[in-house]
Design a protein around this motif. Structure first.
Motif, PDB file in Angstrom:
ATOM      1  N   ASN A   1      42.877  35.924  46.503  1.00 53.84           N
ATOM      2  CA  ASN A   1      42.438  36.062  45.120  1.00 53.84           C
ATOM      3  C   ASN A   1      42.264  34.691  44.457  1.00 53.84           C
ATOM      4  O   ASN A   1      42.654  33.662  45.013  1.00 53.84           O
ATOM      5  N   GLU A   2      41.734  34.705  43.258  1.00 53.80           N
ATOM      6  CA  GLU A   2      41.393  33.451  42.590  1.00 53.80           C
ATOM      7  C   GLU A   2      42.633  32.626  42.258  1.00 53.80           C
ATOM      8  O   GLU A   2      42.599  31.394  42.322  1.00 53.80           O
ATOM      9  N   THR A   3      43.720  33.287  41.901  1.00 59.10           N
ATOM     10  CA  THR A   3      44.934  32.558  41.553  1.00 59.10           C
ATOM     11  C   THR A   3      45.475  31.779  42.741  1.00 59.10           C
ATOM     12  O   THR A   3      45.834  30.604  42.636  1.00 59.10           O
TER      13      THR A   3
ATOM     14  N   GLU B   1      43.746  30.911  45.360  1.00 62.86           N
ATOM     15  CA  GLU B   1      42.767  29.878  45.721  1.00 62.86           C
ATOM     16  C   GLU B   1      42.949  28.632  44.854  1.00 62.86           C
ATOM     17  O   GLU B   1      42.925  27.508  45.361  1.00 62.86           O
ATOM     18  N   ARG B   2      43.171  28.819  43.564  1.00 60.60           N
ATOM     19  CA  ARG B   2      43.399  27.672  42.674  1.00 60.60           C
ATOM     20  C   ARG B   2      44.686  26.947  43.057  1.00 60.60           C
ATOM     21  O   ARG B   2      44.729  25.716  43.084  1.00 60.60           O
TER      22      ARG B   2
ATOM     23  N   GLU C   1      44.071  30.134  53.340  1.00 61.05           N
ATOM     24  CA  GLU C   1      42.707  30.279  52.812  1.00 61.05           C
ATOM     25  C   GLU C   1      41.986  31.457  53.433  1.00 61.05           C
ATOM     26  O   GLU C   1      41.133  32.094  52.803  1.00 61.05           O
TER      27      GLU C   1
END
Length: 291
Positions: free
Chosen positions: A2-4, A6-7, A59
């Motif tokens: 998810n984006e969190t 990934e950041r 990742e």
């Protein structure tokens, strides 16, 4: 992923890269011989390589596989810290790591190669040449066995095992030495996965059987914990190395303060998972426990 996550992954990778220039005082220290400096450099580089592999697995949503590679980062980082934890013991530990343990490995390699050759039934077969090259002349074998009898080999193996390293570091003068024992459970879990024990294959299966919200929450928390560990092991190597050579820690402390502001998602993801999994026992921060 998810984006969190990934950041957080990108931030963790960038933060680790930002620490690399701070290794310079260790790399250029005159307190170390060229060979001693090379060892610490090679060990740190190997840990960084395994860390990069761990990040790639995260990742690609391979959290359990990342856990097994992180085990190598943990082992290398603790060996690094053990080498430099005690200046008065550095020379002897350096010799153990670069001389005694390799000599013992030669004995083991000889026995394994001999077994392969004997089991083949064709000891002179051309394809067994790589194994024959691992065999040691009898006079050297006798010397190594005399130098490293079974009890000596056992003591060295235990001292450099993960539990042995944790025990020694827990008793050291390093800052935060009392928390090293907490690493044992995570290492045990990674071992179960790596060795395909019943516990090791059951944990991922059980997770896949959870409902979507619980599964996603624990996946996020797991990935965040691995990312946090990657960063923390790097700081462990850097901090212990700089202290060993008496370097100024001002730049490191400044960078740590900056990173604390940037790497702030892990604690939120752990809290989200905890409050979902244990609603009757809500998450408490260190400060709130005392209010």
């Amino acid at each position: 992923m998810n984006e969190t996550i990934e950041r957080e992954l990108r931030s963790t990778d960038a933060a680790i890269l930002e620490t690399l220039p701070l290794y310079k005082p260790l790399a250029s220290s005159e307190l170390l011989t060229r060979d001693q400096n090379a060892l610490l450099s090679h060990l740190s580089t190997a840990c960084l390589g395994a860390t990069s592999a761990t990040l790639v697995l995260i990742e690609n949503d391979r959290t359990w596989e990342a856990e097994t590679v992180l085990r190598s980062v943990a082992e290398g980082s603790l060996k690094f810290a053990y080498l430099v934890a005690s200046p008065q013991d550095f020379a002897s530990r350096y010799r153990e790591y670069t001389e005694a343990l390799p000599d013992i490995a030669v004995l083991r390699s000889h026995e394994r190669a001999r077994e392969v050759i004997e089991l083949s039934g064709e000891p002179n077969a051309p394809q067994l040449q790589p194994y024959r090259e691992l065999l040691v002349a009898q006079d050297r074998l006798d010397l190594l066995r005399q130098q490293y009898p079974r009890d000596v080999r056992g003591k060295l193996d235990q001292a450099w095992s993960f539990s042995g390293l944790v025990g020694a570091l827990s008793q050291s003068q390093l800052k935060g030495a009392d928390v090293f024992g907490a690493l044992l459970y995570g290492y045990w879990s990674a071992n179960q996965i790596a060795h395909m024990t019943w516990e090791g294959i059951s944990m991922p299966i059980e997770r896949r059987m959870r409902d979507e919200s619980r599964r996603q929450a624990v996946e996020n928390a797991h990935a965040a914990r691995i990312l946090s560990d990657c960063y923390s092991y790097n700081i462990l190597r850097l901090h212990t190395g700089l202290e060993f050579v008496g370097a100024d820690l001002t730049a490191l402390k400044t960078l740590l303060a900056d990173h604390k502001l940037k790497l702030n998602q892990s604690i939120n993801l752990w809290k989200e998972w905890h409050d979902l999994e244990y609603p009757q026992q809500p998450w408490q921060t260190a400060n709130s426990r005392h209010t």
